[in-house]
Design a protein around this motif. Structure first.
Motif, short mmCIF file in Angstrom:
data_model
loop_
_atom_site.label_atom_id
_atom_site.label_comp_id
_atom_site.label_asym_id
_atom_site.label_seq_id
_atom_site.Cartn_x
_atom_site.Cartn_y
_atom_site.Cartn_z
N ARG A 75 141.11 115.82 7.84
CA ARG A 75 140.77 116.58 9.01
C ARG A 75 141.78 117.70 9.26
O ARG A 75 141.44 118.77 9.73
N ASN B 242 133.46 114.21 10.91
CA ASN B 242 134.86 114.23 11.33
C ASN B 242 135.58 115.44 10.76
O ASN B 242 136.34 116.11 11.45
N ALA C 146 142.58 107.94 14.74
CA ALA C 146 141.86 108.74 15.71
C ALA C 146 140.67 109.46 15.09
O ALA C 146 140.42 110.62 15.35
N LEU C 147 139.93 108.74 14.27
CA LEU C 147 138.69 109.32 13.77
C LEU C 147 137.62 109.19 14.84
O LEU C 147 137.63 108.23 15.62
N TYR C 148 136.70 110.15 14.89
CA TYR C 148 135.63 110.07 15.86
C TYR C 148 134.64 109.02 15.37
O TYR C 148 133.97 109.23 14.35
N PHE D 79 134.19 118.83 12.36
CA PHE D 79 134.15 119.02 13.81
C PHE D 79 135.00 120.20 14.27
O PHE D 79 134.55 121.06 15.03
N GLY D 80 136.22 120.23 13.76
CA GLY D 80 137.12 121.30 14.18
C GLY D 80 136.62 122.66 13.74
O GLY D 80 136.71 123.64 14.48
N ARG E 5 141.37 122.43 8.01
CA ARG E 5 141.63 123.49 8.97
C ARG E 5 142.57 124.54 8.38
O ARG E 5 142.89 125.53 9.04
N MET F 197 147.06 117.68 12.73
CA MET F 197 147.82 116.51 13.14
C MET F 197 147.12 115.24 12.66
O MET F 197 145.90 115.14 12.70
#
Ligand SMILES: Nc1ncnc2c1ncn2[C@@H]1O[C@H](COP(=O)(O)OP(=O)(O)OP(=O)(O)O)[C@@H](O)[C@H]1O
Ligand SMILES: Nc1ncnc2c1ncn2[C@@H]1O[C@H](COP(=O)(O)OP(=O)(O)OP(=O)(O)O)[C@@H](O)[C@H]1O
Ligand SMILES: [Mg+2]
Ligand SMILES: [Mg+2]
Lengths: 358, 388, 298, 304, 358
Positions: free
Chosen positions: E146, E95, E85-87, E98-99, E150, E79
């Motif tokens: 990001r 970033n 909404a970056l960390y 992370f997932g 994934r 998403m």
């Protein structure tokens, strides 16, 4: 006789120079739009004119009176803000009359002025509501009304429509235009929406970093931008730029392609230097008709973006991206090869060194 | 064994007296951990009680004997001292025996009385009266008569701290002195509200009202600050219990030379036998229990009683010891005690609640000059009527 | 169609629920449980130890027949209203002053705020000292030649509450000022511009435009002050200990003294229940205004 | 020709540039005048404390409290710190200071940790009923402590924590929870929700998001919470006196003891020195953190 | 086989029903755009698909697996958010990984996936910067990255470009298009920018108040909107609507004007009822050429809004406002009388009662 005249205006925030020796003359009844990227100093300039910011140097004249040191309320200006800035606890009527009451205008006079403004803006039914109970467009109208009742000669607008959605924006734009046609007072209007600028303005001032880049009619700015910044800034989709040179007099050369600039109107005649060749996507002609243009070439459609009314085709000339706007019904598909052509007379050419129009 | 002992003896004389306990206890190889809480019983008692209730009791704690600990004892939170009391023959040595009765619940003894304090004293400053050019009075009437002279000399006739127990205590003293013991007993022991509202009591309130006038200009909080006014000669006198004695002593003053004490306000020589007692909250640790008992025995032992009471300025709880080193005032007290002119202390006959209400009333009367003695009497009678 | 089963509701967000356990426990055990316990015991004649022998409203009857309690309530009302009024006005005025783009704003703000860092004990002691007639203000003014000058609020039953008020305001206005200042800074700058263009003097703008706009800030401040007022205890203890006489008694102190000094728990519980009721009287309208009025807004 | 009129010369007469301002305009005189008076009022007690604490008793008795100390002596400070007596303990405030520190550190750490996790759960992991508990919690912030003192004694006794450090930590955690939770909840709510969503899509769980995403972003609010808790716990008197015992008394209780243990005359200089010593920790924290605190309060307390 | 399939989805916030019995099937590799006014439930739908909101009723299948109760990370989706909404405290690399770290992907695998994504998005040089040090466009690319690392089948985009300025938006739009052409995975893309919708989508779903109004290809939606809402919503400037009736079969009549609908393609044949006659401003032809159109009439230009590339002329037909888009070079001025004409076959006619296309 000018309505607003700004002379050698300097404005610094501490050590940051936001406006630099800015000069501007605005005629009576003129609709001037200040256009520019965010942070270029548009609001700052407007605030200086309104007297909300103290200038660092220079003068401001309104109706031929030096108002540099006047209070905002004494300058004969009205201002409409982006956030409306309505007084939330007062009714619409209270909002409209607060300033007048404070200036001790007689009661009947206040009544009649409020009534007139309400009529012009068609907000009579709203007079007894509070701002919270108004829609965005209605609030905006009340904000305009507040300037209107004060019977001023100069209206200042700071992005009055940017908080509204697209459809409402288009409607209110037309209303502001109508209002101007009715009232004939001077309006200075800040926006960064090009469509607003183009449709509303008598003249547009394009600003960049506190300097006015070009001050001209919308058509002139669109057709004859004085420098690459203006050319790039105005127009959507924006202008194509081809990187090349004019070492051959009267010809633009990029890679293996040569474009004859026969009927291009040079500012000071052709120069022999590297230049940007700018051309608007909407002035390109495709298909059979292209052959009749002074310049034409075959290209491949890389991306096709249908936008309903129009279609934007991404292609390239000499490996430099080139966009073409075609009719929404056109049948070019990704990968298609097609013919494009244009008239170099409609181009804008800029010196690569100082980016000024040649 | 470490034994934490809480008490609220923090003024100069008091602290010196406590030190005697500590010294004696430490000498037995145990360790006295001092838990002094400043601010008087009002501040300290809640802390003491909540600790006992909270299951984290101290080793021993001061409480005024009387009814304050009744419920704690009933709830089984206190150590039963009957065995050592029998062993030490407390019943025989404690004089007056009423003190031990106050420690007794259902025939069991739960506390060690350590001293007798009596309220019925007025302390007079020789310097103040000398400055005012009048003789040191020998009873309450003379005292009130000399008030004008004291005021004229820029003195406050009667020093009085602002804390409620002080005004309430002074009331008790005037009550006995003016109204007599019978009246007092009727009201405080038998809770006779009619007597409290009666004409005899009205006299007491009149006298109390007069005392209020004499204390104008006394702007101190603590009792020992008031005593200090007497010591420095700023005030003519102070109605205060015999613990004031300690302050004079710390200040290096001599009874009869620098100050005079009049028991029963010089009118009715009688003393109350209230005082302090130590309770020993129950504890699981047998070692601690042993130490507690040790301390209990120690506190009532002859040498400790003498040393402690001399410093404290209070009377010992046993009649069989030699107090010849005691000063003038204490001697007076001992004589009265020996003569049996004694009465119980307010804390022994009234519940904490009733005492509290009376304190509130008295301190209010004392400070609110718009309240007439008659009004105060009416409110007083109402409290007595409700008392349990 | 493969229908996966809906997982048990209880276990969804399990971690969050576990993490919230301390809060749930506090809310249920301490804030609800303790309060209920106290209220129940206020109907008993518990003395030193809580006991469940009920006496109906007897404790309440006595409460309202006790002068000291009435004085406490009166004091609290007076102190409360004055400190509300003064904190809000002074706090707001100071915030306005600091909002004038002045130099050394930080310094002034820190000076006004620092007492907030001090405990009421410290505040009470220092003001007791300053208001001491022998050494403090009265002495100074007398030594300037006004030998009849009297300023001993802490020793005069009629005005002692002012003495406490002075100290209380000294300690707390800074905080209110900071909140007000934050509120002022939160006001859209364009409102100020609009009023300048309308030619409205700034004091008028403050009164007619800004104050009405700051309603939520005023309410927040009001609630904070009110919550503090009901709890006022340390200050009185440190400064006057309720004196002279009972002139500066407050309910919180009454409760404390009843429970521990007079050893009449039932009475103390009854008094604290009344305090709780008074808090609810303040809180419920606020909660309604704050949350009920515009539901789903947040 | 970048600037369409840069080369035009304009004649300029009359006012130009900034309107000249008198530094001593009536408005400025009034504003700064008022501010100075106000500042004096607020600084006066501090000044009195310092001045008095540096005087000897004779000087105090003779002079007035506003007079600067003539014979500066640090005796009262020394006495307040290490000699003042309560009963037989003559260790002054020093013991209370270390007790306070011992109480402070775990109380602050634990209360903040718990409140921040609560706030985080409330802000991001809304579950059924959470709001109800939160509302009760907020109401709890306004309940007079007196109501809860007594049941708390019993509660702590039942937990076996009465009089222990743990008990006091628990008390501070419980009573600090409402306001801290509110603070954290408001702050976490103000963080972009999308970050939280992104982390969930990335497969981070409840604790993962808390420690890896939220915590690093919340330093400012942690600082504010810390300031509030440090000053609050340091200044606490009521809980300190009730839920501890004398050898664990925090500094405020010790201060009260010293001030109230009058031996003869009140030693105002010692009292003031003791008062200052007690106030020094929160004061230092305030002066040092000034702006940060103000900003945090603005973020946490003023909404809308 | 469908990629995402939504069955009878209900979503309520308390008593507010945001999504109502919504059904949607999305094919593998399809680029679906959700378009609709603010607050119509687009983000809500996306969040339901992602598993970030718990549905009230109905099912969600991704790759033919019922994922209604799965955790977001187990659904095989990625998403991209509007605010990126970056960390903020992690580097770009952090970033991106992370997932994967959360999923305990082996280290080398992480490295290679990050490298691949960085290459695709051309953000290799940025890998060790923190988000604060990136420009808006770069942040957006990291946000896409990001999702990319994934290796998911379904990409969800929630107005990924709306925080960017117009120019950057146009560029990134093209990049997203390129990405889709490269990756061929399913993309669900929320926007309320029509141009984005039209240019990116294989199919567009127009939503209104939690219901899908029309789900079709961009061209179909533009040319054959199923109801007046869609017709009005799509197109800028928006469609003109003339109020009239079709009581005479095959003819539209408003005031005194009659338009022959000879070659209009009726959905179910002509009806005899009051209708809206909708016509797009850009399909109107002016000047001489108008005469060759099936319908033509003479009108007066009331307001002329030059927008550079085009000019919008406000006029009226039978006292009902009617906008016409003409070439930017056209010389119509306010007050001019001119001829306009159009082919009714390109109109859209809606029943006045239920506003559906007839
Ligand atoms: N009060 C201020 N103090 C310091 N710098 C300021 C201040 N106000 C504006 N600036 C700076 O002055 C420059 C011009 O700001 P201005 O608000 O006039 O821009 P703008 O053209 O109106 O932009 P926008 O389109 O975003 O409204 C910006 O760089 C801004 O950062
Ligand atoms: N957490 C919530 N609680 C209650 N109502 C909500 C919540 N989130 C969204 N809504 C409501 O649901 C409706 C749909 O919201 P949603 O965010 O899906 O709209 P949207 O189409 O994405 O709008 P936008 O284009 O503005 O992003 C709105 O009316 C909104 O007010
Ligand atoms: Mg601006
Ligand atoms: Mg959305």
């Amino acid at each position: 006789m000018t309505s607003v005249s700004i002379k050698n205006l300097d404005l610094n925030f501490g050590s940051v120079k936001v406006l630099k020796q800015l000069n501007l003359e605005i005629d009576h009844g003129e609709f001037l739009v200040l256009l520019g990227a965010s942070g270029c100093g548009k609001s700052t300039l407007l605030n200086c004119i309104a007297g909300l910011l103290e200038v660092s140097d220079g003068q401001i004249h309104i109706n031929d009176k030096n108002v540099t040191w006047e209070e905002p309320s004494d300058r004969g200006i009205g201002m409409v803000f982006q956030s409306y800035a309505l007084y939330p606890q007062m009714t619409v009527k209270g909002n409209l009359s607060f300033g007048l009451k404070n200036a001790r205008v007689p009661k009947d006079e206040i009544e009649s002025r409020v009534a007139r403004a309400a009529e012009i803006l068609q907000i009579e039914p709203l007079l007894h509501r509070k701002p919270a109970a108004l829609s965005g467009g209605q609030r905006q109208r009340v904000a305009i009304g507040r300037a209107l009742v004060r019977d001023v000669d100069v209206f200042l607008f700071d992005e009055p429509l940017s908080n509204l959605d697209a459809k409402l924006r288009a409607d209110l734009r037309v209303e502001i235009k109508r209002l101007h046609q009715k009232l004939h007072n001077t309006m200075i209007y800040v926006t960064h929406d090009q469509v607003e600028a183009m449709t509303l303005a008598d003249r547009i001032a394009i600003m960049k970093e506190g300097l006015i880049q070009q001050l001209d009619s919308p058509a002139e700015i669109y057709n004859r931008p004085v420098n690459k910044y203006v050319a790039d800034f105005i127009g959507s989709p924006s202008m194509n730029f081809l990187d090349g040179d004019m070492s051959t007099k009267g010809k633009f050369k990029t890679g293996g392609t040569e474009i004859d600039l026969g009927n291009y109107e040079f500012v000071d005649g052709p120069i022999g230097a590297p230049v940007w060749f700018g051309f608007r996507p909407e002035h390109v002609i495709v298909g059979e008709a292209a052959t009749s243009q002074p310049f034409s070439t075959k290209v491949v459609a890389e991306i096709v973006e249908p936008m309903g009314s129009d279609t934007l085709v991404w292609t390239s000339i000499e490996n430099q991206p080139f966009r073409v706007r075609v009719d929404g019904q056109a049948s070019i598909k990704t990968g298609d090869e097609f013919l494009l052509g244009f008239d170099p007379a409609r181009a804008s050419i800029f010196d690569k060194e100082n980016e000024l129009r040649v | 064994t470490d034994l934490e002992v809480t008490h609220w003896w923090t003024s100069g004389g008091e602290a010196a007296a406590v030190a005697e306990f500590a010294k004696a206890f430490n000498a037995t190889g145990n360790n006295w951990v001092d838990g002094a809480i400043a601010g008087g019983g009002g501040v300290a008692r809640p802390v003491i009680i909540s600790r006992i209730l909270g299951g984290d009791p101290m080793g021993a704690t001061q409480l005024n004997h009387g009814r304050q600990a009744e419920e704690l004892v009933e709830a089984g939170l206190m150590l039963d001292l009957t065995d050592i009391a029998t062993e030490g023959g407390w019943r025989d040595i404690v004089n007056p025996t009423g003190l031990l009765d106050s420690c007794t619940v259902d025939g069991k003894i739960y506390c060690v009385p350590v001293n007798i304090h009596s309220w019925q004293w007025i302390w007079l400053s020789h310097k103040a009266f000398a400055d005012a050019g009048v003789d040191v009075p020998s009873n309450w009437d003379e005292f009130t008569a000399s008030a004008d002279a004291l005021v004229a000399a820029g003195k406050t006739p009667l020093a009085m701290g602002q804390q409620s127990w002080q005004s309430s205590g002074a009331f008790g003293v005037i009550n006995v002195a003016i109204g007599g013991l019978d009246l007092w007993t009727k009201i405080n022991v038998n809770k006779d509200a009619e007597a409290a509202a009666g004409p005899e009591m009205a006299k007491v309130f009149e006298a109390y009202g007069a005392a209020r006038v004499l204390s104008e200009g006394s702007n101190v909080q603590d009792w020992n600050q008031a005593t200090n006014m007497v010591i420095t000669g700023e005030a003519g006198g102070q109605i205060m219990g015999d613990w004031a004695q300690g302050e004079f002593q710390v200040a290096g003053q001599t009874a009869g030379v620098d100050y005079t004490c009049l028991p029963g306000l010089g009118v009715n020589e009688i003393i109350s036998t209230g005082g302090d007692a130590f309770y020993f909250p129950k504890n699981d640790d047998p070692e601690v229990t042993a130490a507690q008992k040790e301390l209990a025995k120690l506190m009532i032992s002859k040498p400790v009683q003498v040393a402690f009471n001399l410093k404290k300025g209070s009377l010992p709880v046993r009649g069989d010891i030699d107090m010849s080193t005691a000063n003038d005032c204490m001697q007076k007290g001992l004589e009265i005690l020996a003569a049996g002119n004694i009465m119980p202390d307010g804390n022994q006959v009234l519940s904490a609640d009733t005492s509290g209400q009376i304190e509130d009333l008295m301190v209010e009367f004392w400070n609110d000059t718009s309240m007439t003695p008659a009004e105060a009497q009416a409110a007083y009678a109402a409290i007595i009527a409700e008392a349990d | 169609m493969a229908q996966s089963t809906r997982p048990n509701r209880l276990f969804r967000n399990l971690n969050a629920k576990i993490a919230a356990l301390p809060m749930i426990a506090t809310a249920l055990v301490v804030f609800i449980g303790f309060t209920v316990w106290t209220i129940v015991h206020s109907f008993t004649k518990s003395k030193l130890l809580p006991k469940l022998d009920f006496v109906g409203f007897a404790q309440y009857e006595r409460l309202w027949g006790t002068r000291r309690w009435l004085v406490s309530i009166e004091n609290l009302a007076f102190y409360g209203i004055s400190s509300l009024v003064f904190s809000l006005t002074i706090g707001f005025l100071l915030a306005c002053l600091l909002d004038q783009k002045i130099r050394f704003e930080n310094t002034f703000r820190t000076i006004i705020l620092y007492p907030f860092a001090l405990s009421f004990i410290v505040t009470g002691l220092v003001w007791q000292w300053i208001l001491n007639p022998e050494f403090g203000v009265q002495n100074i003014v007398r030594s300037l030649g006004f030998s009849e000058f009297v300023f001993d609020p802490l020793y005069n039953a009629d005005v002692v509450i002012f003495g406490i008020l002075i100290a209380g305001l000294w300690q707390g206005t800074g905080f209110i000022m900071v909140i007000m200042l934050a509120g002022l800074r939160g006001i859209d700058q364009e409102i100020w511009k609009a009023s300048r263009i309308d030619g409205i003097p700034s004091w008028k703008t403050y009164i007619f435009v800004v104050i009405p706009m700051m309603r939520p800030v005023f309410i927040t401040a009001l609630v904070l002050i009110a919550a503090g007022i009901v709890k006022v205890y340390d200050l009185v203890v440190a400064q006057t200990n309720g004196g002279p006489g009972n002139a500066s008694e407050v309910p919180a102190k009454y409760v404390y003294d009843m429970m521990f000094k007079n050893q009449n728990l039932g009475q103390g519980f009854a008094a604290s229940t009344v305090m709780l009721l008074s808090v609810l009287v303040i809180l419920i309208p606020w909660a309604y205004l704050e949350f009920g009025g515009r539901k789903g807004d947040k | 020709m970048t600037n369409s009129s840069s080369n035009t010369t304009v004649e300029m007469t009359g006012p130009r540039g900034a309107k000249p301002k008198r530094a001593l305009s009536p408005r400025n005189i009034m504003i700064y005048g008022v501010l100075l008076v106000v500042a004096c009022y607020y600084l006066l007690p501090l000044y009195v404390m310092i001045a008095t604490s540096l005087k000897g008793m004779p000087e105090i008795r003779l002079g007035n409290i506003f007079a600067p100390p003539v014979d500066i002596t640090f005796e009262p400070w020394v006495k307040a710190w290490s000699q003042a007596c309560t009963g037989l303990n003559c260790e002054g405030l020093s013991r209370g200071f270390w007790n306070s520190v011992r109480i402070l550190i775990p109380s602050v750490a634990i209360s903040i940790l718990i409140a921040s996790v609560n706030g985080y759960a409330l802000a991001n992991w809304k579950f059924k009923g959470a709001e109800v508990f939160f509302t009760i919690l907020i109401f709890g912030a306004f309940i007079p402590y007196q109501i809860m003192i007594y049941p708390m004694v019993i509660f702590l006794r039942e937990l076996g924590l009465f009089g222990k450090l743990g008990g006091l930590v628990l008390v501070h955690t419980v009573f600090g929870m409402p306001i801290l939770t509110l603070l954290f909840r408001n702050y976490f709510t103000s963080l972009p929700e999308e970050l939280f969503k992104a982390a969930r899509v990335d497969g981070a769980g409840f604790w993962g998001i808390y420690f890896r995403i939220m915590l690093p972003m919340s330093i400012p609010i942690f600082v504010v919470a810390m300031i509030l808790q440090v000053t609050g716990i340091w200044n606490d008197f009521l809980f300190g006196v009730i839920y501890t015992k004398p050898d664990a008394y925090p500094m405020t209780v010790q201060l009260n003891n010293i001030v109230n243990s009058v031996q003869g005359v009140k030693e105002y200089n010692v009292n003031m020195a003791a008062t200052l010593l007690t106030g020094v920790v929160p004061l230092v924290i305030y002066f040092a953190s000034g702006k940060l605190f103000v900003r945090g309060i603005a973020a946490g307390a003023v909404k809308g």
